[in-house]
Design a protein around this motif. Structure first.
Motif, mmCIF file in Angstrom:
data_model
loop_
_atom_site.group_PDB
_atom_site.id
_atom_site.type_symbol
_atom_site.label_atom_id
_atom_site.label_comp_id
_atom_site.label_asym_id
_atom_site.label_seq_id
_atom_site.Cartn_x
_atom_site.Cartn_y
_atom_site.Cartn_z
ATOM 1 N N ILE A 14 68.606 -23.516 107.484
ATOM 2 C CA ILE A 14 67.258 -23.027 108.137
ATOM 3 C C ILE A 14 67.079 -21.397 108.052
ATOM 4 O O ILE A 14 66.552 -20.879 107.334
ATOM 5 N N VAL A 15 68.227 -20.942 108.758
ATOM 6 C CA VAL A 15 68.190 -19.648 108.940
ATOM 7 C C VAL A 15 68.341 -18.696 107.721
ATOM 8 O O VAL A 15 67.733 -17.787 107.322
ATOM 9 N N MET A 16 69.517 -19.323 106.960
ATOM 10 C CA MET A 16 69.706 -18.620 105.562
ATOM 11 C C MET A 16 68.882 -18.769 104.397
ATOM 12 O O MET A 16 68.727 -17.850 103.671
ATOM 13 N N ALA A 17 68.084 -20.040 104.252
ATOM 14 C CA ALA A 17 67.133 -20.134 103.878
ATOM 15 C C ALA A 17 65.824 -19.272 103.799
ATOM 16 O O ALA A 17 65.429 -18.579 102.880
ATOM 17 N N ILE A 18 65.486 -19.034 105.064
ATOM 18 C CA ILE A 18 64.330 -18.053 105.563
ATOM 19 C C ILE A 18 64.905 -16.608 104.901
ATOM 20 O O ILE A 18 64.185 -15.804 104.291
ATOM 21 N N ARG A 19 66.212 -16.450 105.271
ATOM 22 C CA ARG A 19 66.634 -14.842 105.140
ATOM 23 C C ARG A 19 66.830 -14.706 103.490
ATOM 24 O O ARG A 19 66.570 -13.540 102.942
ATOM 25 N N THR A 20 67.336 -15.504 102.710
ATOM 26 C CA THR A 20 67.740 -15.688 101.490
ATOM 27 C C THR A 20 66.417 -15.728 100.416
ATOM 28 O O THR A 20 66.270 -14.923 99.251
ATOM 29 N N ARG A 21 65.435 -16.391 100.981
ATOM 30 C CA ARG A 21 64.014 -16.472 100.018
ATOM 31 C C ARG A 21 63.030 -16.127 100.701
ATOM 32 O O ARG A 21 61.783 -16.753 100.808
#
Length: 522
Positions: free
Chosen positions: A255-262
């Protein structure tokens, strides 16, 4: 020119609250139970990495759960501490008592709303459930200011009735409304639409924060969670490594990295320090003895590994050709070989800090001693080797039964024989046992030294690092009297690692039995 107030309001609306339920929903995963000390350690790391809400447990479930929630509430510095409660007055009172010492406490109460749950589990009418919601949410609100209400099996509840339930919960004082995909049934479009519809139809919807809680039965937990955020939810309930019942929960790190990356299509923010994700993953894996699959997104061993020639060629020219995030961004350090038998305490302490550990003097001394022993036996000591031995040191610090020594006679002509020495509550015991193979002989020796009726459900071995001198990491799952626990052990000797893993699981069973006995005596 944009008005400052408008900017502040926009920033608040883009902020996604991360609600971690590793210690509650994650621990409900069969075999993934944690000790009191392990829960405290996980909670401390979650708080340090910036988790907004830590669901610390289910206080009414057991004395152990109540005590761990209470102690986490006392110790936690920043996060809101939530205790789960069914829509039952006794549950809510117990949860309120558990979180009362927190700087910011929350009672999270839930009730089923779907027709299938009302008919077969609740055996209540829709009107009776509405009355239960009003009464129990009001009770919780009288105990704490922060109340979360969940509609269990919301995604299989008729939208008209779900709207009535949400309206009743908010009116009774709920500040957060959670609409979970309890059985992992929804698709992203359905889940997104559900939140938009509820927020449009419920008159007082703007008085509460909406939350998502998704299970991964169809592999859609993360996708559904992000769809719910697009539908207006601003809290995501998730767990480290996606740990949870059945197929698990939405994984916090994903969840965290999806928000950060996209950010181009997910224009939201979290307060998580992403560089601590790998450390959190390893800690939870260690304390639950649940290995992380190699190809797990973000934190799996192969998440940043490239074997294909085409991929390697692209990586050498420009890492962005095949990596959408850097290993460093999630706390993955490049493997180092600088540690060895000549390394001193200061270098070892600095290495531990770089790996995310902060040990007290006694724990540091014990870990350093084991490191030196390992360095004498192993040519190259990798970061993963150090992490394995430190994690095991943490896990076994409070064990009642500890391995002192193990000798094996094995070969093509059986039976194989194990001679074992254990420290059982300060008493040294020695036993020799035979078996159908060295592992069987080892486990038979443990049974002779510490008689028990536990059944071996799982025995799994994999290497921590490469090479024939690599440490073996063994997972063992034992079950007894309806409960299941998993233990993990690491050592360059596979048989020693097997003994450590079996003892780790057995210690958990013994500790659980002692807690139940103490509770029955009260």
């Amino acid at each position: 020119m944009t008005h400052p107030t408008t900017d502040a309001a926009k920033k608040a609306s883009d902020r996604v609250i991360i609600f971690d339920t590793t210690l509650r929903d994650g621990e409900q995963c069969p075999g993934a139970s944690m000790t009191f000390e392990e829960k405290l350690e996980v909670a401390e790391l979650l708080d340090t990495m910036g988790v907004d809400v830590i669901e610390a447990g289910f206080p009414i479930a057991s004395v152990g759960d109540f005590e761990s929630v209470s102690e986490i509430a006392r110790r936690t510095k920043r996060a809101v501490i939530a205790g789960l409660a069914r829509a039952i007055p006794g549950d809510i009172a117990r949860a309120g008592e558990a979180v009362r010492h927190a700087q910011r406490g929350r009672i999270h109460t839930f009730v089923s709303t779907s027709p299938i749950h009302l008919a077969h589990q609740m055996r209540k009418s829709e009107e009776e459930v509405l009355e239960i919601i009003t009464t129990t949410v009001a009770q919780a609100r009288n105990l704490v200011e922060d109340v979360e209400w969940s509609a269990m099996d919301a995604t299989r509840t008729p939208i008209e009735y779900l709207c009535r339930c949400v309206e009743a919960a908010i009116k009774a004082g709920a500040t957060t409304i959670n609409l979970p995909d309890t059985v992992g049934y929804a698709t992203p479009d359905e889940y997104r639409t559900m939140f938009r519809t509820i927020r449009e139809r419920v008159p007082n919807a703007d008085k509460a924060i909406f939350s998502v809680h998704c299970h991964d039965d169809l592999g859609l937990a993360v996708a559904n969670s992000l769809a719910g955020v697009e539908g207006g939810a601003r809290q995501v309930e998730c767990t480290i490594n996606g740990l949870g019942e059945r197929a698990g929960n939405a994984a916090l790190e994903e969840i965290v990295m999806a928000i950060r990356t996209r950010r181009d299509i997910l224009p939201y923010e979290t307060g998580i320090d992403a560089t601590m994700l790998t450390r959190a993953s390893k800690l939870v894996s260690a304390v639950t003895s649940f290995p992380v699959q190699y190809n797990k997104a973000i934190v799996g061993r192969n998440a940043f590994a490239h074997e294909s020639g085409i991929h390697q060629d692209g990586m050498l020219k420009n890492a962005s050709t095949y990596e959408i995030m850097t290993p460093e961004s999630v706390g993955v350090n490049k493997t180092s070989l600088v540690m060895g038998k000549h390394s001193g305490r200061h270098a070892f302490r600095e290495k531990l800090k770089a790996l995310g550990y902060d040990l007290g003097e006694n724990a540091l001394e014990d870990a350093f001693r084991r490191f030196k022993d390992l360095a004498d036996r192993k040519k190259n000591v990798y970061d993963e080797d150090i992490e394995a031995l430190v994690d095991e040191e943490i896990l076994t610090a409070h064990d009642r039964v500890k391995l002192v020594s193990l000798s094996i006679i094995a070969g093509t002509r059986g039976p194989q024989r194990a001679t074992m020495k254990l420290d059982v509550g300060g008493e040294i015991r020695t036993e020799e046992a035979e078996g159908n193979g060295p592992v069987d002989a080892t486990f038979n020796a443990i049974k002779a030294l510490v008689p028990h009726e536990a059944v071996l459900d799982l025995y799994q071995v994999h290497a921590v690092t490469e090479g024939t001198d690599a440490q073996a990491e063994v997972s063992v799952r034992l079950s007894a009297q309806g409960s299941s626990v998993t233990g993990r052990g690491a050592d360059p000797d596979t048989l020693v690692a097997s003994a450590r893993a079996y003892l780790a699981a057995l210690n958990k069973l013994l500790m659980r039995g002692e807690r139940l006995h103490a509770h029955a005596a009260e």
